[in-house]
Write a protein that holds these residues in place. Structure first.
Motif, short mmCIF file in Angstrom:
data_model
loop_
_atom_site.label_atom_id
_atom_site.label_comp_id
_atom_site.label_asym_id
_atom_site.label_seq_id
_atom_site.Cartn_x
_atom_site.Cartn_y
_atom_site.Cartn_z
N HIS A 1 15.80 7.39 7.12
CA HIS A 1 16.73 7.65 6.10
C HIS A 1 15.61 8.03 5.11
CE1 HIS A 1 19.35 6.48 2.71
NE2 HIS A 1 19.48 7.87 2.97
N PHE A 2 14.69 7.13 4.89
CA PHE A 2 13.58 7.37 3.75
C PHE A 2 12.88 8.91 4.09
CE2 PHE A 2 9.43 6.86 1.62
CZ PHE A 2 10.01 6.72 0.41
N ASN A 3 12.50 9.31 5.22
CA ASN A 3 11.90 10.44 5.58
C ASN A 3 12.95 11.60 5.23
OD1 ASN A 3 9.81 11.18 8.42
ND2 ASN A 3 10.06 12.37 6.66
N LEU A 4 14.25 11.57 5.70
CA LEU A 4 15.23 12.38 5.15
C LEU A 4 15.25 12.89 3.94
CD1 LEU A 4 17.37 14.58 5.61
CD2 LEU A 4 19.10 12.19 5.67
N GLU A 5 15.20 11.76 2.58
CA GLU A 5 15.14 11.91 1.50
C GLU A 5 14.13 12.58 1.03
OE1 GLU A 5 17.80 11.52 -0.08
OE2 GLU A 5 18.98 10.52 1.20
N LYS A 6 12.85 12.23 1.55
CA LYS A 6 11.61 12.87 1.35
C LYS A 6 11.64 14.43 1.41
CE LYS A 6 7.57 11.42 0.91
NZ LYS A 6 6.24 10.79 1.05
N GLU B 1 6.70 0.03 -4.37
CA GLU B 1 6.43 1.12 -5.77
C GLU B 1 6.72 2.48 -5.48
OE1 GLU B 1 2.79 0.19 -7.52
OE2 GLU B 1 3.16 -1.97 -7.95
N ASP B 2 6.14 2.99 -4.12
CA ASP B 2 6.18 4.53 -3.85
C ASP B 2 7.71 4.66 -3.47
OD1 ASP B 2 4.76 6.81 -3.17
OD2 ASP B 2 5.20 6.50 -1.25
N THR B 3 8.16 3.96 -2.71
CA THR B 3 9.76 4.33 -2.22
C THR B 3 10.71 4.35 -3.40
OG1 THR B 3 9.81 2.03 -1.38
CG2 THR B 3 9.35 3.33 0.18
N GLN B 4 10.44 3.44 -4.45
CA GLN B 4 11.23 3.30 -5.65
C GLN B 4 10.93 4.83 -6.28
OE1 GLN B 4 13.20 0.39 -6.21
NE2 GLN B 4 12.35 -0.23 -4.47
N VAL C 1 10.70 7.59 -4.98
CA VAL C 1 11.07 8.74 -3.93
C VAL C 1 12.72 8.63 -4.13
CG1 VAL C 1 11.37 9.47 -1.79
CG2 VAL C 1 9.26 9.11 -2.55
N LEU C 2 12.98 7.34 -4.16
CA LEU C 2 14.61 7.02 -4.03
C LEU C 2 14.97 7.37 -5.58
CD1 LEU C 2 14.57 3.70 -2.28
CD2 LEU C 2 15.40 5.89 -1.35
N LYS C 3 14.32 7.11 -6.54
CA LYS C 3 14.80 7.52 -8.06
C LYS C 3 14.86 9.34 -7.92
CE LYS C 3 13.91 7.06 -12.81
NZ LYS C 3 12.92 6.44 -13.75
#
Length: 320
Positions: A162-167, A306-309, A311-313
């Motif tokens: 899911h995170f990869n999709l958001e990126k 920290e990095d994922t925060q 990207v999600l933001k």
């Protein structure tokens, strides 16, 4: 007298903790795997569990406890006795979930000891054989011509897929619909069958489908091409410089685990990962075995949170 008694108790406790760590394990170890059988987390976790069972002379029993982006399995371990007999194998979803779930039943930083990095590798952007898409540009063009109509599967909200999709959405400006599944095998099957258009599948799970002609690989998520799919270009190569994402799997235990025991588990896990048979098997699956101390893995986990925060933001995702 009071000082001597206190010192004696302190030294006795330290001796007992050290003795317990040296004897560990004396019974089967339960490995909670936070994603479904056949997922990247499951595959890597079981490879390492089998080797640890050899090294320890005790069974290491995998148990899949799935749901809510890996938080169901994580919650089991957060509440377990810190004696080393209940451990957690989770993916990079572990560090993304604090930015996705507002009311998790644990604190990612406070309720776990970060034991070891098991390994990591790229995801593969795969589509069904009848999609007609041959390149990432084909997909991006189709998505931009039909905003909000193409659907991407994932292994669950908060998962690394899911995170990869958001990126990718941020990098390309695509508007697509996210369809979360319980795990990778289900997401792959529906992608191959055309019920969803695309999936960022972990390389070790995607490989047999891509090489067998059941799916088409449009890109790999890493900065460099994978030796196992040398003809599949990276996202960066296809017009989005700087794009890089690695799906990794780690090992955790309950936070109150004695330091001596945690260090022993870390040492033994790294020995398992360095063994020729495990290295060979993981490498053939497209996974680079980990090799971090507890301090290194803890720093890595904090950086990844920290990095994922960020990207999600950027993706406009707030904890729900």
């Amino acid at each position: 007298m009071v000082f001597r008694r206190g010192l004696f108790l302190l030294l006795s406790a330290a001796f007992c903790a050290s003795a317990l760590a040296q004897a560990y394990p004396t019974k089967p170890v339960r490995l909670i795997i936070s994603f479904t059988p056949g997922s990247s987390t499951d595959i890597i976790g079981r490879v390492v569990a089998a080797k640890l069972a050899e090294l320890w002379g005790q069974p290491v029993v995998p148990e899949n406890r799935v749901g809510a982006g890996g938080t169901v399995g994580s919650a089991v371990v957060a509440k377990a006795d810190p004696d080393g007999y209940t451990l957690l194998a989770n993916s990079s979803a572990h560090v993304a979930n604090p930015g996705i779930y507002a009311n998790m039943p644990y604190d990612t930083l406070k309720d776990f000891v970060n034991l070891a990095l098991l390994g990591g590798g790229p995801n593969v952007l795969m589509v069904g054989p009848n999609s007609g898409w041959k390149t990432l540009k084909d997909l991006v063009d189709a998505a931009k011509a039909n905003p909000g109509k193409l659907n991407f599967s994932s292994a669950g909200v908060g998962s690394g897929t899911h995170f990869n999709l958001e990126k990718l959405k941020i990098a390309t400006g695509m508007e697509v619909v996210h369809i979360p599944y319980k795990g990778t095998p289900e997401a792959i099957q529906d992608t191959i069958g055309g019920r969803v258009c695309c999936y960022w599948a972990p390389l070790n799970a995607a490989l047999p489908h891509v090489t067998g002609g059941k799916a088409v690989a449009l890109a790999v998520s890493s900065a460099q091409r994978s030796p196992l799919l040398p003809n599949v270009p990276t996202v960066a190569e296809q017009g989005y410089p700087g794009f890089d994402y690695t799906l990794w799997v780690g090992l955790w235990g309950p936070a109150a685990m004695p330091a001596e025991l945690a260090n022993k588990i870390n040492k033994d896990v790294n020995a398992a990962l360095a063994s020729p048979d495990v290295k060979d098997r993981l490498t053939k699956l497209g996974t680079i075995p980990g090799n971090m101390s507890i301090a290194e893995f803890t720093a890595f986990v904090r950086h990844e949170i920290e990095d994922t925060q960020k990207v999600l933001k950027a993706a406009g995702i707030k904890p729900q």
